[in-house]
Design a protein around this motif. Structure first.
Motif, PDB file in Angstrom:
ATOM      1  N   TRP A  78       0.814  -1.233   0.071  1.00  5.88           N
ATOM      2  CA  TRP A  78      -0.046  -0.052  -0.009  1.00  5.88           C
ATOM      3  C   TRP A  78       0.777   1.271  -0.083  1.00  5.88           C
ATOM      4  N   LEU A  79       1.997   1.275   0.725  1.00  3.41           N
ATOM      5  CA  LEU A  79       2.806   2.342   0.768  1.00  3.41           C
ATOM      6  C   LEU A  79       4.095   2.126  -0.015  1.00  3.41           C
ATOM      7  N   GLY A  80       4.218   1.068  -0.787  1.00  4.21           N
ATOM      8  CA  GLY A  80       5.462   0.886  -1.511  1.00  4.21           C
ATOM      9  C   GLY A  80       6.419   0.129  -0.610  1.00  4.21           C
ATOM     10  N   THR A  81       7.782   0.252  -1.314  1.00  3.03           N
ATOM     11  CA  THR A  81       8.636  -0.803  -0.554  1.00  3.03           C
ATOM     12  C   THR A  81       9.878   0.075  -0.436  1.00  3.03           C
ATOM     13  N   ASP A  82      10.846  -0.396   0.560  1.00  2.15           N
ATOM     14  CA  ASP A  82      12.118   0.466   0.879  1.00  2.15           C
ATOM     15  C   ASP A  82      13.340  -0.117  -0.002  1.00  2.15           C
ATOM     16  N   HIS A  83      14.526   0.307   0.220  1.00  4.32           N
ATOM     17  CA  HIS A  83      15.583  -0.038  -0.560  1.00  4.32           C
ATOM     18  C   HIS A  83      16.056  -1.349  -0.288  1.00  4.32           C
ATOM     19  N   LEU A  84      15.464  -2.072   0.499  1.00  4.16           N
ATOM     20  CA  LEU A  84      15.493  -3.525   0.663  1.00  4.16           C
ATOM     21  C   LEU A  84      14.566  -4.412   0.326  1.00  4.16           C
ATOM     22  N   GLY A 250      12.621   6.879  12.792  1.00  2.00           N
ATOM     23  CA  GLY A 250      13.850   7.844  12.518  1.00  2.00           C
ATOM     24  C   GLY A 250      14.819   6.912  11.524  1.00  2.00           C
ATOM     25  N   ALA A 251      14.717   5.565  11.735  1.00  2.00           N
ATOM     26  CA  ALA A 251      15.571   4.582  10.668  1.00  2.00           C
ATOM     27  C   ALA A 251      14.978   4.707   9.467  1.00  2.00           C
ATOM     28  N   MET A 252      13.507   4.918   9.263  1.00  2.00           N
ATOM     29  CA  MET A 252      12.833   4.604   7.991  1.00  2.00           C
ATOM     30  C   MET A 252      13.140   6.082   7.368  1.00  2.00           C
ATOM     31  N   LEU A 253      13.241   6.979   8.125  1.00  2.00           N
ATOM     32  CA  LEU A 253      13.504   8.477   7.423  1.00  2.00           C
ATOM     33  C   LEU A 253      15.069   8.342   6.860  1.00  2.00           C
ATOM     34  N   ARG A 254      15.984   7.983   7.592  1.00  2.00           N
ATOM     35  CA  ARG A 254      17.281   7.742   7.406  1.00  2.00           C
ATOM     36  C   ARG A 254      17.467   6.884   6.068  1.00  2.00           C
ATOM     37  N   ASP A 255      16.801   5.709   5.690  1.00  2.00           N
ATOM     38  CA  ASP A 255      16.607   4.956   4.616  1.00  2.00           C
ATOM     39  C   ASP A 255      16.162   5.783   3.592  1.00  2.00           C
ATOM     40  N   ALA A 256      15.081   6.563   3.825  1.00  2.00           N
ATOM     41  CA  ALA A 256      14.073   7.096   2.686  1.00  2.00           C
ATOM     42  C   ALA A 256      15.409   8.398   1.956  1.00  2.00           C
ATOM     43  N   ASN A 257      15.895   9.051   3.028  1.00  2.00           N
ATOM     44  CA  ASN A 257      17.033  10.078   2.803  1.00  2.00           C
ATOM     45  C   ASN A 257      17.998   9.789   2.118  1.00  2.00           C
ATOM     46  N   GLN A 258      18.460   8.461   2.216  1.00  2.00           N
ATOM     47  CA  GLN A 258      19.580   8.099   1.408  1.00  2.00           C
ATOM     48  C   GLN A 258      19.208   7.748  -0.164  1.00  2.00           C
ATOM     49  N   PHE A 259      17.948   7.474  -0.432  1.00  2.00           N
ATOM     50  CA  PHE A 259      17.261   7.184  -1.785  1.00  2.00           C
ATOM     51  C   PHE A 259      16.591   8.098  -2.143  1.00  2.00           C
ATOM     52  N   GLN A 260      16.637   9.414  -1.736  1.00  2.81           N
ATOM     53  CA  GLN A 260      15.723  10.511  -2.232  1.00  2.81           C
ATOM     54  C   GLN A 260      15.596  10.721  -3.622  1.00  2.81           C
ATOM     55  N   PHE A 261      16.608  10.665  -4.317  1.00  2.46           N
ATOM     56  CA  PHE A 261      16.514  10.816  -5.709  1.00  2.46           C
ATOM     57  C   PHE A 261      15.814   9.723  -6.523  1.00  2.46           C
ATOM     58  N   LYS A 262      16.003   8.519  -6.276  1.00  2.02           N
ATOM     59  CA  LYS A 262      15.146   7.549  -6.574  1.00  2.02           C
ATOM     60  C   LYS A 262      14.072   7.325  -6.369  1.00  2.02           C
ATOM     61  N   ALA A 263      13.638   7.630  -5.021  1.00  2.00           N
ATOM     62  CA  ALA A 263      12.226   7.728  -4.605  1.00  2.00           C
ATOM     63  C   ALA A 263      11.928   8.781  -3.559  1.00  2.00           C
ATOM     64  N   ALA A 266       9.298   8.788  -0.655  1.00  2.00           N
ATOM     65  CA  ALA A 266       9.511   7.506   0.398  1.00  2.00           C
ATOM     66  C   ALA A 266       9.542   8.285   1.868  1.00  2.00           C
ATOM     67  N   VAL A 267       9.957   9.420   1.889  1.00  2.00           N
ATOM     68  CA  VAL A 267      10.041  10.262   3.128  1.00  2.00           C
ATOM     69  C   VAL A 267       8.585  10.440   3.799  1.00  2.00           C
ATOM     70  N   LEU A 268       7.780  10.602   2.923  1.00  2.00           N
ATOM     71  CA  LEU A 268       6.306  10.984   3.425  1.00  2.00           C
ATOM     72  C   LEU A 268       5.641   9.902   4.488  1.00  2.00           C
ATOM     73  N   PRO A 269       5.468   8.662   4.322  1.00  2.00           N
ATOM     74  CA  PRO A 269       4.665   7.995   5.480  1.00  2.00           C
ATOM     75  C   PRO A 269       5.142   8.374   6.885  1.00  2.00           C
ATOM     76  N   ALA A 270       6.757   7.884   7.117  1.00  2.00           N
ATOM     77  CA  ALA A 270       7.168   7.902   8.222  1.00  2.00           C
ATOM     78  C   ALA A 270       7.325   9.452   8.768  1.00  2.00           C
ATOM     79  N   GLY A 271       7.405  10.460   7.762  1.00  2.00           N
ATOM     80  CA  GLY A 271       7.360  11.769   8.072  1.00  2.00           C
ATOM     81  C   GLY A 271       6.018  12.346   8.758  1.00  2.00           C
ATOM     82  N   ILE A 272       4.995  12.010   8.030  1.00  2.00           N
ATOM     83  CA  ILE A 272       3.721  12.437   8.371  1.00  2.00           C
ATOM     84  C   ILE A 272       3.348  11.897   9.668  1.00  2.00           C
ATOM     85  N   VAL A 273       3.652  10.355   9.879  1.00  2.00           N
ATOM     86  CA  VAL A 273       3.230  10.113  11.297  1.00  2.00           C
ATOM     87  C   VAL A 273       4.071  10.405  12.443  1.00  2.00           C
TER      88      VAL A 273
END
Length: 297
Positions: A78-84, A250-263, A266-273
């Protein structure tokens, strides 16, 4: 004709001397405020999600599917997947547990350190008040986050160690609030009446002082919960808080920040919560202050 004069009961016998308005009245007053209702509803929803995370999460938050890296929202994810290739929605559900557990540890440690010492210092004064006040001044002069990082460097990485350090950093400020409230209450008439009839210090503290300092204490606890959530997310973001594969905002935001140009989204779900959780605790604290202290906005 004779006139009978009625004498008011002593202050320590009056219901108002033990905390003012009755709890049901405060509860109804809280429910009449839309912002407070919305904040309380979100917090309760977060607690329910955290409690039933294994039932609500469609996937294991640690399961990696490398061929599904950085996928967008879909019917399966529903909210996609991360880099792993881990399901973001499932990790977000499990992150709710740490979002509530971490501030509970930090605020609990701060209360355990500040509440008894602050009450005793404000009630008895003397050398204990002077010594504990100087110790609190020393810790207040240290930046809280920097002190927490130093403690983590000594104790080791991990959520529990980080929150223990954060709780110690919070305790001086909470000590000051408890001491000031206890000092004000100790000068009231019903305290003197309780002393005159031979009540012990412990009984006076827990029967007369604690109910009268609940208002500032509850407000400060709700505010510290929001601050602790931000601090835990920050510590996890830089890698000294929650350790992989634990789901954390915090870990989810860190992972999303590392791949901010590809996705980039990706920071929105954890950031909004994270924003909604902190905002809910802060708003609830403001509304409780208005009710418990009788302030009108």
């Amino acid at each position: 004709m004779t006139t009978t004069l009625t004498k008011d009961p002593p202050a320590f016998e009056r219901p108002a001397a033990r905390g003012g308005p009755r709890a049901p009245g405060r509860a109804f007053s809280l429910l009449r405020r839309p912002a407070a209702v919305a904040s309380l509803t979100f917090i309760v929803l977060l607690i329910v999600v955290a409690a039933f995370a294994p039932v609500l999460a469609p996937f294991d938050p640690a399961t990696q599917i490398l061929q599904d890296q950085l996928r967008g929202p879909s019917a399966e994810h529903w909210l996609g997947t991360d880099h792993l290739g881990r399901d973001v929605f499932s990790r977000l559900i499990y992150a709710a547990r740490l979002t509530l557990l971490a501030p509970t540890i930090a605020v609990g440690v701060a209360l355990a350190l500040a509440l008894p010492t602050g009450m005793f210092a404000g009630f008895r004064r003397g050398w204990f008040d002077a010594v504990s006040g100087r110790v609190a001044d020393v810790f207040l002069s240290l930046p809280g986050l920097v002190f927490a990082l130093a403690m983590v460097a000594v104790l080791g990485r991990g959520t529990v160690n980080a929150m223990l350090a954060l709780g110690i950093a919070f305790s001086p400020g909470l000590y000051r609030i408890v001491r000031a409230a206890a000092l004000q209450v100790s000068q009231e008439t019903h305290i003197e009446s309780a002393r005159s009839i031979g009540s012990s210090t412990g009984r006076i503290l827990f029967v007369h002082v604690v109910p009268n300092i609940l208002a500032p204490l509850v407000v400060q606890v709700t505010i510290l919960m929001g601050i602790s959530i931000i601090a835990e997310s920050g510590l996890s973001f830089i890698g000294v808080g929650a350790q992989p594969p634990t789901a954390s905002l915090g870990a989810m935001l860190r992972d999303a920040n590392q791949f901010q140009f590809k996705a980039p989204l990706a920071v929105l779900p954890a950031g909004i919560v994270l924003v909604l959780t902190v905002l809910s605790f802060n708003t609830l604290g403001d509304r409780l202050r208005d009710i418990l202290l009788g302030e009108q906005r």
